[in-house]
Design a protein around this motif. Structure first.
Motif, mmCIF file in Angstrom:
data_model
loop_
_atom_site.group_PDB
_atom_site.id
_atom_site.type_symbol
_atom_site.label_atom_id
_atom_site.label_comp_id
_atom_site.label_asym_id
_atom_site.label_seq_id
_atom_site.Cartn_x
_atom_site.Cartn_y
_atom_site.Cartn_z
ATOM 1 N N ASP A 175 -2.355 4.348 3.000
ATOM 2 C CA ASP A 175 -0.971 4.436 2.539
ATOM 3 C C ASP A 175 -0.943 5.055 1.138
ATOM 4 O O ASP A 175 -2.003 5.360 0.573
ATOM 5 C CB ASP A 175 -0.289 3.057 2.594
ATOM 6 C CG ASP A 175 -0.830 2.062 1.580
ATOM 7 O OD1 ASP A 175 -1.244 2.470 0.474
ATOM 8 O OD2 ASP A 175 -0.823 0.848 1.870
ATOM 9 N N PRO A 176 0.234 5.285 0.548
ATOM 10 C CA PRO A 176 0.316 5.971 -0.751
ATOM 11 C C PRO A 176 -0.341 5.246 -1.925
ATOM 12 O O PRO A 176 -0.476 5.834 -2.999
ATOM 13 C CB PRO A 176 1.833 6.111 -0.970
ATOM 14 C CG PRO A 176 2.386 6.206 0.416
ATOM 15 C CD PRO A 176 1.574 5.192 1.184
ATOM 16 N N VAL B 4 6.699 10.764 -0.194
ATOM 17 C CA VAL B 4 7.080 9.349 -0.332
ATOM 18 C C VAL B 4 8.498 9.098 0.165
ATOM 19 O O VAL B 4 8.792 8.026 0.714
ATOM 20 C CB VAL B 4 6.906 8.831 -1.780
ATOM 21 C CG1 VAL B 4 5.443 8.811 -2.170
ATOM 22 C CG2 VAL B 4 7.722 9.631 -2.786
ATOM 23 N N TRP C 122 8.003 8.818 3.817
ATOM 24 C CA TRP C 122 7.313 7.565 4.137
ATOM 25 C C TRP C 122 8.299 6.392 4.162
ATOM 26 O O TRP C 122 8.339 5.602 5.115
ATOM 27 C CB TRP C 122 6.209 7.319 3.105
ATOM 28 C CG TRP C 122 5.370 6.097 3.352
ATOM 29 C CD1 TRP C 122 5.720 4.792 3.122
ATOM 30 C CD2 TRP C 122 4.036 6.064 3.882
ATOM 31 N NE1 TRP C 122 4.693 3.952 3.468
ATOM 32 C CE2 TRP C 122 3.644 4.707 3.941
ATOM 33 C CE3 TRP C 122 3.144 7.047 4.292
ATOM 34 C CZ2 TRP C 122 2.389 4.314 4.395
ATOM 35 C CZ3 TRP C 122 1.893 6.651 4.754
ATOM 36 C CH2 TRP C 122 1.527 5.294 4.806
ATOM 37 N N VAL C 123 9.098 6.293 3.116
ATOM 38 C CA VAL C 123 10.049 5.182 3.011
ATOM 39 C C VAL C 123 11.108 5.280 4.110
ATOM 40 O O VAL C 123 11.481 4.264 4.715
ATOM 41 C CB VAL C 123 10.712 5.156 1.616
ATOM 42 C CG1 VAL C 123 11.849 4.134 1.587
ATOM 43 C CG2 VAL C 123 9.676 4.832 0.540
ATOM 44 N N TYR D 222 6.042 6.750 -7.634
ATOM 45 C CA TYR D 222 6.265 8.142 -7.255
ATOM 46 C C TYR D 222 7.759 8.461 -7.165
ATOM 47 O O TYR D 222 8.200 9.528 -7.622
ATOM 48 C CB TYR D 222 5.579 8.447 -5.930
ATOM 49 C CG TYR D 222 4.074 8.557 -6.046
ATOM 50 C CD1 TYR D 222 3.482 9.603 -6.756
ATOM 51 C CD2 TYR D 222 3.248 7.621 -5.430
ATOM 52 C CE1 TYR D 222 2.090 9.697 -6.864
ATOM 53 C CE2 TYR D 222 1.861 7.714 -5.533
ATOM 54 C CZ TYR D 222 1.288 8.746 -6.259
ATOM 55 O OH TYR D 222 -0.074 8.843 -6.370
ATOM 56 N N GLU E 123 1.284 -0.940 -1.958
ATOM 57 C CA GLU E 123 2.012 0.191 -1.373
ATOM 58 C C GLU E 123 3.390 0.323 -2.012
ATOM 59 O O GLU E 123 3.807 1.426 -2.403
ATOM 60 C CB GLU E 123 2.131 -0.051 0.140
ATOM 61 C CG GLU E 123 2.936 0.961 0.911
ATOM 62 C CD GLU E 123 3.154 0.514 2.359
ATOM 63 O OE1 GLU E 123 3.868 1.222 3.089
ATOM 64 O OE2 GLU E 123 2.611 -0.551 2.762
ATOM 65 N N LYS E 124 4.104 -0.797 -2.148
ATOM 66 C CA LYS E 124 5.444 -0.752 -2.745
ATOM 67 C C LYS E 124 5.385 -0.283 -4.196
ATOM 68 O O LYS E 124 6.216 0.532 -4.630
ATOM 69 C CB LYS E 124 6.109 -2.127 -2.667
ATOM 70 C CG LYS E 124 7.539 -2.109 -3.226
ATOM 71 C CD LYS E 124 8.272 -3.412 -3.003
ATOM 72 C CE LYS E 124 9.704 -3.304 -3.512
ATOM 73 N NZ LYS E 124 10.489 -4.545 -3.252
ATOM 74 N N LEU F 244 13.648 1.319 -0.087
ATOM 75 C CA LEU F 244 12.423 0.627 -0.470
ATOM 76 C C LEU F 244 12.718 -0.779 -0.971
ATOM 77 O O LEU F 244 11.985 -1.731 -0.640
ATOM 78 C CB LEU F 244 11.672 1.427 -1.540
ATOM 79 C CG LEU F 244 10.363 0.835 -2.061
ATOM 80 C CD1 LEU F 244 9.358 0.654 -0.927
ATOM 81 C CD2 LEU F 244 9.774 1.720 -3.163
ATOM 82 N N LEU G 56 4.765 3.487 -4.198
ATOM 83 C CA LEU G 56 5.979 4.207 -3.769
ATOM 84 C C LEU G 56 7.028 4.200 -4.875
ATOM 85 O O LEU G 56 7.663 5.237 -5.143
ATOM 86 C CB LEU G 56 6.537 3.563 -2.505
ATOM 87 C CG LEU G 56 5.726 3.770 -1.224
ATOM 88 C CD1 LEU G 56 6.198 2.825 -0.130
ATOM 89 C CD2 LEU G 56 5.813 5.226 -0.743
ATOM 90 N N SER G 57 7.205 3.068 -5.513
ATOM 91 C CA SER G 57 8.187 2.966 -6.602
ATOM 92 C C SER G 57 7.844 3.930 -7.738
ATOM 93 O O SER G 57 8.714 4.617 -8.274
ATOM 94 C CB SER G 57 8.227 1.531 -7.159
ATOM 95 O OG SER G 57 8.680 0.627 -6.192
#
Length: 214
Positions: A169-170, A185, A188-189, A210, A203-204, A48, A207-208
């Protein structure tokens, strides 16, 4: 005497084996989706950090630009292959259509016995891929993405849950089963990293967040 003891030991073993078999029949294994195991959380965090952060652009998108459900083997296409992979006791007819079986949807925890109740989710949606770099790909690469059975990109899930997810997206959508979110996640990454796709800032951040809880 030793022979008698041996026979007795075999009888006990047979009885024990019978008990195990009975327990298996009383408690059959539940169907579980067989998404290819994604990379670890630590690896996903590294991936990521290396992804390009960029605004998304959907100009020119069409689902038809991602040829999907191509023939995989014999009469089986990608959808049918995932249904067989992700189900339990799946029976198919001569055209490879699933006629019976059991499927567990990890997004919402539901179990289904009719293939018609399931969609094959592109974990990273086709439109999301387009927005984040796939617009520059060849049709051949988009086809590979849309039918990727090697990366954790395709999974059988409850149809209306997949439809509710759409192209989100997440940052705006995650599986309702919280215990599955780490897997989601990480997958996804991994997919975005493998295909060199970008992420937007929201989105980033999602993701970070989670991944830090994985």
């Amino acid at each position: 005497m030793p022979k008698l003891y041996a026979r007795r030991r075999l009888s006990i073993l047979a009885a024990f084996t019978g008990l195990i078999a009975s327990a298996t029949l009383l408690n059959p294994p539940t169907a579980s989706a067989a998404l290819p195991t994604p990379v670890s959380a630590a690896t996903a965090r590294t991936y990521l950090a290396s992804l390009t952060v960029a605004a998304e652009n959907r100009t020119g998108y069409s689902r038809d630009l991602f040829p999907h459900w191509i023939t995989v083997s014999g009469t089986c296409n990608t959808r049918e292959t995932v249904l067989k992979r992700d189900g339990s006791g799946v029976v198919t007819d001569s055209s490879c259509a699933a006629t019976s079986g059991s499927w567990y949807s990890p997004y919402d925890g539901a179990t289904w016995t009719a293939a018609s109740d399931l969609d094959i989710d592109h974990l990273v949606p086709l439109a999301e891929a387009w927005d984040s770099g796939a617009s520059a790909w060849t049709t051949s690469r988009r086809q590979s993405f849309a039918n990727d059975l090697t990366r954790p990109q395709l999974i059988a899930v409850t149809d209306n849950v997949n439809q509710a997810k759409g192209d989100q997206d997440p940052a705006t959508w995650m599986p309702s089963v919280s215990s599955y979110r780490c897997t989601y996640v990480r997958a996804w990454v991994q997919v975005k990293y493998y295909y060199g796709l970008s992420v937007d800032s929201a989105e980033k951040n999602a993701l970070s967040g989670y991944l830090n809880n994985c």
